[in-house]
Design a protein around this motif. Structure first.
Motif, mmCIF file in Angstrom:
data_model
loop_
_atom_site.group_PDB
_atom_site.id
_atom_site.type_symbol
_atom_site.label_atom_id
_atom_site.label_comp_id
_atom_site.label_asym_id
_atom_site.label_seq_id
_atom_site.Cartn_x
_atom_site.Cartn_y
_atom_site.Cartn_z
ATOM 1 N N GLY A 1 20.293 11.507 19.420
ATOM 2 C CA GLY A 1 20.737 12.861 19.093
ATOM 3 C C GLY A 1 21.182 12.938 17.644
ATOM 4 N N ASP B 1 16.039 13.484 20.723
ATOM 5 C CA ASP B 1 15.910 14.211 21.984
ATOM 6 C C ASP B 1 16.742 15.483 21.987
ATOM 7 O OD1 ASP B 1 14.311 12.133 23.459
ATOM 8 O OD2 ASP B 1 16.084 10.954 22.945
ATOM 9 N N VAL B 2 17.781 15.517 21.151
ATOM 10 C CA VAL B 2 18.639 16.698 21.073
ATOM 11 C C VAL B 2 19.157 16.837 19.648
ATOM 12 C CG1 VAL B 2 20.702 15.398 21.782
ATOM 13 C CG2 VAL B 2 20.628 17.870 22.126
ATOM 14 N N LYS C 1 21.999 19.191 17.703
ATOM 15 C CA LYS C 1 23.083 20.158 17.938
ATOM 16 C C LYS C 1 23.948 20.297 16.695
ATOM 17 C CE LYS C 1 22.490 21.215 22.347
ATOM 18 N NZ LYS C 1 22.272 22.603 22.817
ATOM 19 N N GLU D 1 20.832 14.641 27.820
ATOM 20 C CA GLU D 1 19.515 15.267 27.675
ATOM 21 C C GLU D 1 18.407 14.464 28.340
ATOM 22 O OE1 GLU D 1 16.826 18.216 26.392
ATOM 23 O OE2 GLU D 1 19.023 18.217 26.353
#
Length: 319
Positions: free
Chosen positions: A63, A79-80, A82, A260
């Motif tokens: 991430g 994968d993510v 934010k 995730e």
């Protein structure tokens, strides 16, 4: 084989990375200076993290967060991806379930996050002025020829606290110079600067927010015990500095990655990113009067990401 999750937080001043296991123990962590080149700092980070991670650790999720989170996400195959508010809130809640307020001051900006029952319900950021951020403190430490690591201790050693203007970096520096010319000891000027940083934060970032305990202090400036002491004076509350305060954003990104990939395979590109050539360039689209500035990211000469257009003409091309 131990399964691990990698989190990367790339800001304007620093690049942070961690690897955690499924029990959320920190297996590896690194803090580097971005030095105006996030691509190189991300590659260096991956190289150093790979050297810290045991051979029996397999990365199963990645991430990214921070101001360069999109770039980092493309490079790593994250994968993510934010924003910092979510990442810091998730990390704070993981280690301190009773946290209700997060104070965060980084190298170039500052933010406050209000949590209730583990859920972020409000936040505010200050990205307009560098007054009270880590870069300003670094500059003043260099000017005074005092190691930044000693700043907090010098503030606590002050016998008196002088008033320093803190609403603007230029005025703050001028006021510090003026106080020094009056013969005021450096310790007292540093203590006044810590107070000014907190006063500026409370008036610009935390204004109107309901600050309740537990209060966490995160980000690079949390290493300064003088600023922590000034916050406790201003709030009349105990302020907690987490053990991993420097990399809480990266930890949050790793925790989000773990969530995730619960039911799917990770897209993580692997630590070979450290040896891969990346390049970003800007393209001005002349397809309409908007003349959007499109950001194009290339890996080994091949385009892997485009964004910045309003209509999707360029970004949809990659999809």
């Amino acid at each position: 084989m131990v399964e691990g999750f990698i989190g990367v937080d790339v800001g304007s001043i620093s690049t942070k990375g961690v690897v955690i296991d499924r029990q959320f123990n920190l297996l590896a962590g690194r803090y580097l200076r971005t030095q105006g080149n996030p691509i190189n700092s991300i590659r260096r980070l991956m190289q150093e993290l790979s050297g810290q991670v045991d051979s029996n650790v397999r990365i199963v999720g990645a991430g990214t967060t921070g101001s360069a989170r999109r770039l980092a996400g493309v490079m790593l195959g994250a994968d993510v991806v934010k924003n910092e508010i979510i990442a810091h809130a998730v990390a704070a809640g993981q280690f301190y379930p009773d946290v209700q307020t997060v104070l965060e001051i980084g190298g170039q900006d500052s933010k406050i996050i209000i949590l209730r029952d583990g859920i972020p319900v409000d936040f505010a950021m200050n990205t307009v002025c560098a007054a009270g951020t880590g870069s300003f403190l670094d500059h003043q430490a260099t000017r005074l020829q005092i190691p930044i690591e000693e700043f907090g201790g010098r503030a606590l050693a002050a016998k008196n606290r002088v008033n320093i203007a803190g609403r603007c970096t230029v005025f703050a520096e001028s006021d510090m110079i003026h106080k020094a010319q009056l013969g005021i000891p450096a310790d007292e000027i540093i203590a006044g600067l810590c107070d000014a940083i907190v006063r500026n934060y409370m008036n610009t970032v935390a204004k109107g927010k309901e600050i309740r305990p537990r209060v966490l202090f995160q980000g690079g400036v949390a290493a300064n015990v003088g600023v922590k002491d000034a916050f406790e004076r201003a709030l009349e509350l105990e302020v907690t500095v987490p053990e991993h305060f420097l990399v809480m954003g990266a930890i949050g990104a790793a925790l989000l990655a773990a969530e995730e990939v619960e039911d799917r395979e990770s897209r993580f590109a692997g630590f070979r990113v450290a040896e891969t050539e990346f390049e970003t360039r800007l393209i001005e689209c002349d397809g309409c009067p908007n003349r959007c500035e499109v950001v194009e990211t290339c890996r080994e000469g091949s385009v892997i990401d485009r964004y910045g257009d309003r209509c999707g003409k360029w970004s949809n091309m990659e999809k």
